[in-house]
Design a protein around this motif. Structure first.
Motif, PDB file in Angstrom:
ATOM      1  N   LEU A   1       0.814  -1.225   0.000  1.00  0.00           N
ATOM      2  CA  LEU A   1       0.000   0.000   0.000  1.00  0.00           C
ATOM      3  C   LEU A   1       0.842   1.266   0.000  1.00  0.00           C
ATOM      4  CD1 LEU A   1      -2.768  -0.989   2.578  1.00  0.00           C
ATOM      5  CD2 LEU A   1      -2.933  -1.010   0.087  1.00  0.00           C
ATOM      6  N   THR A   2       2.105   1.127   0.337  1.00  0.00           N
ATOM      7  CA  THR A   2       2.983   2.285   0.400  1.00  0.00           C
ATOM      8  C   THR A   2       3.423   2.682  -1.003  1.00  0.00           C
ATOM      9  OG1 THR A   2       3.796   1.614   2.563  1.00  0.00           O
ATOM     10  CG2 THR A   2       5.137   3.189   1.348  1.00  0.00           C
ATOM     11  N   GLN A   3       3.413   3.983  -1.248  1.00  0.00           N
ATOM     12  CA  GLN A   3       3.833   4.467  -2.554  1.00  0.00           C
ATOM     13  C   GLN A   3       5.328   4.234  -2.741  1.00  0.00           C
ATOM     14  OE1 GLN A   3       2.912   8.576  -3.160  1.00  0.00           O
ATOM     15  NE2 GLN A   3       3.602   8.609  -5.296  1.00  0.00           N
ATOM     16  N   GLU A   4       5.679   3.765  -3.922  1.00  0.00           N
ATOM     17  CA  GLU A   4       7.090   3.535  -4.216  1.00  0.00           C
ATOM     18  C   GLU A   4       7.825   4.865  -4.332  1.00  0.00           C
ATOM     19  OE1 GLU A   4       7.321   1.200  -7.739  1.00  0.00           O
ATOM     20  OE2 GLU A   4       6.626  -0.640  -6.770  1.00  0.00           O
ATOM     21  N   GLY A   5       9.123   4.819  -4.099  1.00  0.00           N
ATOM     22  CA  GLY A   5       9.946   6.017  -4.212  1.00  0.00           C
ATOM     23  C   GLY A   5      11.005   6.070  -3.138  1.00  0.00           C
ATOM     24  N   ASN A   6      11.733   7.173  -3.103  1.00  0.00           N
ATOM     25  CA  ASN A   6      12.802   7.333  -2.124  1.00  0.00           C
ATOM     26  C   ASN A   6      12.232   7.529  -0.729  1.00  0.00           C
ATOM     27  OD1 ASN A   6      14.751   7.120  -4.115  1.00  0.00           O
ATOM     28  ND2 ASN A   6      14.868   9.344  -4.453  1.00  0.00           N
ATOM     29  N   LYS A   7      12.784   6.790   0.213  1.00  0.00           N
ATOM     30  CA  LYS A   7      12.377   6.889   1.619  1.00  0.00           C
ATOM     31  C   LYS A   7      13.621   7.141   2.458  1.00  0.00           C
ATOM     32  CE  LYS A   7       8.288   5.562   0.233  1.00  0.00           C
ATOM     33  NZ  LYS A   7       7.160   6.530   0.103  1.00  0.00           N
ATOM     34  N   THR A   8      13.492   8.090   3.389  1.00  0.00           N
ATOM     35  CA  THR A   8      14.632   8.489   4.204  1.00  0.00           C
ATOM     36  C   THR A   8      14.427   8.068   5.650  1.00  0.00           C
ATOM     37  OG1 THR A   8      15.057  10.377   2.763  1.00  0.00           O
ATOM     38  CG2 THR A   8      16.054  10.423   4.953  1.00  0.00           C
ATOM     39  N   PHE A   9      15.500   7.528   6.252  1.00  0.00           N
ATOM     40  CA  PHE A   9      15.449   7.051   7.631  1.00  0.00           C
ATOM     41  C   PHE A   9      16.599   7.670   8.421  1.00  0.00           C
ATOM     42  CE2 PHE A   9      13.491   3.986   4.882  1.00  0.00           C
ATOM     43  CZ  PHE A   9      12.329   3.636   5.544  1.00  0.00           C
ATOM     44  N   TYR A  10      16.275   8.019   9.684  1.00  0.00           N
ATOM     45  CA  TYR A  10      17.256   8.662  10.560  1.00  0.00           C
ATOM     46  C   TYR A  10      17.534   7.739  11.743  1.00  0.00           C
ATOM     47  CZ  TYR A  10      15.754  12.828   7.996  1.00  0.00           C
ATOM     48  OH  TYR A  10      15.446  13.725   7.011  1.00  0.00           O
ATOM     49  N   VAL A  11      18.806   7.539  12.048  1.00  0.00           N
ATOM     50  CA  VAL A  11      19.201   6.741  13.210  1.00  0.00           C
ATOM     51  C   VAL A  11      19.764   7.683  14.265  1.00  0.00           C
ATOM     52  CG1 VAL A  11      20.731   4.938  14.082  1.00  0.00           C
ATOM     53  CG2 VAL A  11      19.634   4.672  11.850  1.00  0.00           C
ATOM     54  N   GLN A  12      19.273   7.509  15.473  1.00  0.00           N
ATOM     55  CA  GLN A  12      19.689   8.366  16.583  1.00  0.00           C
ATOM     56  C   GLN A  12      20.101   7.472  17.755  1.00  0.00           C
ATOM     57  OE1 GLN A  12      16.785  10.175  19.380  1.00  0.00           O
ATOM     58  NE2 GLN A  12      17.370  12.120  18.360  1.00  0.00           N
ATOM     59  N   VAL A  13      21.351   7.648  18.233  1.00  0.00           N
ATOM     60  CA  VAL A  13      21.854   6.879  19.379  1.00  0.00           C
ATOM     61  C   VAL A  13      22.175   7.869  20.483  1.00  0.00           C
ATOM     62  CG1 VAL A  13      23.599   5.274  20.235  1.00  0.00           C
ATOM     63  CG2 VAL A  13      22.816   5.110  17.861  1.00  0.00           C
ATOM     64  N   SER A  14      21.575   7.648  21.633  1.00  0.00           N
ATOM     65  CA  SER A  14      21.786   8.591  22.740  1.00  0.00           C
ATOM     66  C   SER A  14      22.187   7.831  24.008  1.00  0.00           C
ATOM     67  CB  SER A  14      20.527   9.417  22.991  1.00  0.00           C
ATOM     68  OG  SER A  14      19.443   8.562  23.299  1.00  0.00           O
ATOM     69  N   TYR A  15      22.967   8.555  24.822  1.00  0.00           N
ATOM     70  CA  TYR A  15      23.413   8.014  26.109  1.00  0.00           C
ATOM     71  C   TYR A  15      23.076   9.061  27.165  1.00  0.00           C
ATOM     72  CZ  TYR A  15      26.618   6.415  29.791  1.00  0.00           C
ATOM     73  OH  TYR A  15      27.168   5.985  30.990  1.00  0.00           O
ATOM     74  N   LYS A  16      22.261   8.637  28.113  1.00  0.00           N
ATOM     75  CA  LYS A  16      21.798   9.562  29.155  1.00  0.00           C
ATOM     76  C   LYS A  16      21.156  10.811  28.533  1.00  0.00           C
ATOM     77  CE  LYS A  16      24.964   8.004  32.774  1.00  0.00           C
ATOM     78  NZ  LYS A  16      26.001   8.379  33.753  1.00  0.00           N
ATOM     79  N   ASN A  17      20.257  10.562  27.561  1.00  0.00           N
ATOM     80  CA  ASN A  17      19.451  11.604  26.904  1.00  0.00           C
ATOM     81  C   ASN A  17      20.278  12.577  26.068  1.00  0.00           C
ATOM     82  OD1 ASN A  17      17.015  10.621  28.030  1.00  0.00           O
ATOM     83  ND2 ASN A  17      17.439  11.735  29.923  1.00  0.00           N
ATOM     84  N   LYS A  18      21.480  12.202  25.708  1.00  0.00           N
ATOM     85  CA  LYS A  18      22.313  13.050  24.868  1.00  0.00           C
ATOM     86  C   LYS A  18      22.814  12.232  23.698  1.00  0.00           C
ATOM     87  CE  LYS A  18      26.322  16.124  24.891  1.00  0.00           C
ATOM     88  NZ  LYS A  18      27.428  16.691  25.695  1.00  0.00           N
ATOM     89  N   VAL A  19      22.657  12.789  22.490  1.00  0.00           N
ATOM     90  CA  VAL A  19      23.077  12.079  21.291  1.00  0.00           C
ATOM     91  C   VAL A  19      24.601  11.982  21.293  1.00  0.00           C
ATOM     92  CG1 VAL A  19      23.095  12.093  18.764  1.00  0.00           C
ATOM     93  CG2 VAL A  19      21.054  12.842  20.004  1.00  0.00           C
ATOM     94  N   ILE A  20      25.113  10.758  21.062  1.00  0.00           N
ATOM     95  CA  ILE A  20      26.562  10.541  21.086  1.00  0.00           C
ATOM     96  C   ILE A  20      27.155  10.835  19.712  1.00  0.00           C
ATOM     97  CG2 ILE A  20      26.251   8.729  22.826  1.00  0.00           C
ATOM     98  CD1 ILE A  20      26.973   6.679  20.613  1.00  0.00           C
ATOM     99  N   GLY A  21      28.481  10.879  19.667  1.00  0.00           N
ATOM    100  CA  GLY A  21      29.192  11.044  18.396  1.00  0.00           C
ATOM    101  C   GLY A  21      28.907  12.382  17.745  1.00  0.00           C
ATOM    102  N   VAL A  22      29.037  12.369  16.421  1.00  0.00           N
ATOM    103  CA  VAL A  22      28.815  13.597  15.642  1.00  0.00           C
ATOM    104  C   VAL A  22      27.307  13.854  15.546  1.00  0.00           C
ATOM    105  CG1 VAL A  22      29.153  14.728  13.422  1.00  0.00           C
ATOM    106  CG2 VAL A  22      30.930  13.214  14.332  1.00  0.00           C
ATOM    107  N   GLN A  23      26.912  15.013  15.991  1.00  0.00           N
ATOM    108  CA  GLN A  23      25.478  15.352  15.995  1.00  0.00           C
ATOM    109  C   GLN A  23      25.134  16.142  14.732  1.00  0.00           C
ATOM    110  OE1 GLN A  23      24.757  17.488  19.652  1.00  0.00           O
ATOM    111  NE2 GLN A  23      25.093  15.678  20.943  1.00  0.00           N
TER     112      GLN A  23
END
Length: 292
Positions: free
Chosen positions: A208-230
């Motif tokens: 049912l989903t329309q074909e095409g480009n789909k974008t996904f974001y990954v977020q990793v946090s430690y103690k409510n703060k995003v680690i690494g390069v933000q």
């Protein structure tokens, strides 16, 4: 002999005179009685006409109170009736006048009956129209309810389709890894050895989903703060997402697996790390990774 004849003549004259006087008296009495009878009859007719006028006035008053649609015509007829009634109070009432008044009353009665019939027709038509309006209102309410039901069903179907068309993610897995000299990755649960966090997930098949480009974001946090390069990105709804990696794929309604590597800026600490995956301003899935 002459004297006797004269007496006889006088006697005859006296008798004739008495007869004439008697006849005249009788005629006068009869004429007076006839006049009185005619006057009584005229008074009765006058009284009858008055009663008829009163009755018609009463009828017209009732009609005026009830029949607003014919009010102007009824008021004119009512005024005429009052004028006729006023005429009866005059001393110069003759039989001809009474007859004319009776003719006028009959004419006004016919007009009233005509007005009444007209109004009855109007009442029937008004009743019919009121019934039709009520039936139309009921039909409109049924149509409105039906339309509301259809709109509700369409809305529910649309919502279901939207829900059904939403992308879903499964098999979210996060692990601490180290990279060998060979380029291969080895899992580790120790924070002081982990060089990075590997995040893998599967975008499920959805026809049912329309074909095409789909974008996904990954977020990793430690103690409510995003680690690494933000990294930051403003979304159309006015919110801003802070994320680690962003991946766009050519989605074709089939399952698709993505793996991302999130590098910390410094040595990782032991504890729980939260991994979130976003798409279209929505959090699709979340999990935790515990490192010792």
């Amino acid at each position: 002999m002459s004297t006797k004849s004269t007496n006889n003549t006088l006697l005859i004259l006296v008798i004739l005179l008495c007869l004439v006087v008697t006849a005249l008296g009788y005629y006068t009495y009869g004429f007076h009685s006839e006049v009185q009878a005619r006057e009584a009859q005229l008074a009765e007719e006058k009284e009858r006409v008055v009663q008829q006028l009163e009755e018609e006035l009463s009828n017209y008053n009732a009609l005026l109170e009830e029949k607003n649609a014919l009010k102007t015509n009824l008021q004119q007829a009512q005024t005429r009736l009052k004028q006729l009634k006023k005429t009866l109070t005059s001393n110069k009432i003759t039989r001809t006048t009474v007859q004319k008044l009776q003719i006028e009353i009959r004419r006004l009665r016919r007009e009233r009956e005509f007005f009444s019939t007209q109004n009855d027709s109007l009442q029937l038509e008004t009743k019919r129209l009121a019934t039709l309006q009520e039936e139309t209102q009921k039909a409109l309410e049924l149509v409105t309810k039906s339309q509301d039901s259809i709109q509700k069903s369409n809305k529910e179907l649309s919502e279901r389709l939207m829900q059904g068309a939403r992308l879903t993610i499964s098999n979210l897995a996060a692990r601490g890894v180290i990279q060998r000299n060979s380029g291969k990755f080895a899992n580790t649960s120790r924070a002081n050895r982990a060089e990075m966090i590997q995040v893998c997930f599967t975008i499920n098949e959805n026809k049912l989903t329309q074909e095409g480009n789909k974008t996904f974001y990954v977020q990793v946090s430690y103690k409510n703060k995003v680690i690494g390069v933000q990294r930051y990105e403003d979304w159309p709804d006015g919110t801003t997402i802070i994320y680690n990696t962003k991946t766009t794929i050519p989605y074709n309604q089939e399952a698709y697996t993505i793996c991302e590597l999130v590098l910390p800026i410094q040595k990782m600490n032991g504890g729980d790390y939260t991994i979130n995956v976003y798409h279209d301003q929505e959090l699709l899935i979340s999990t935790e990774l515990g490192l010792k």
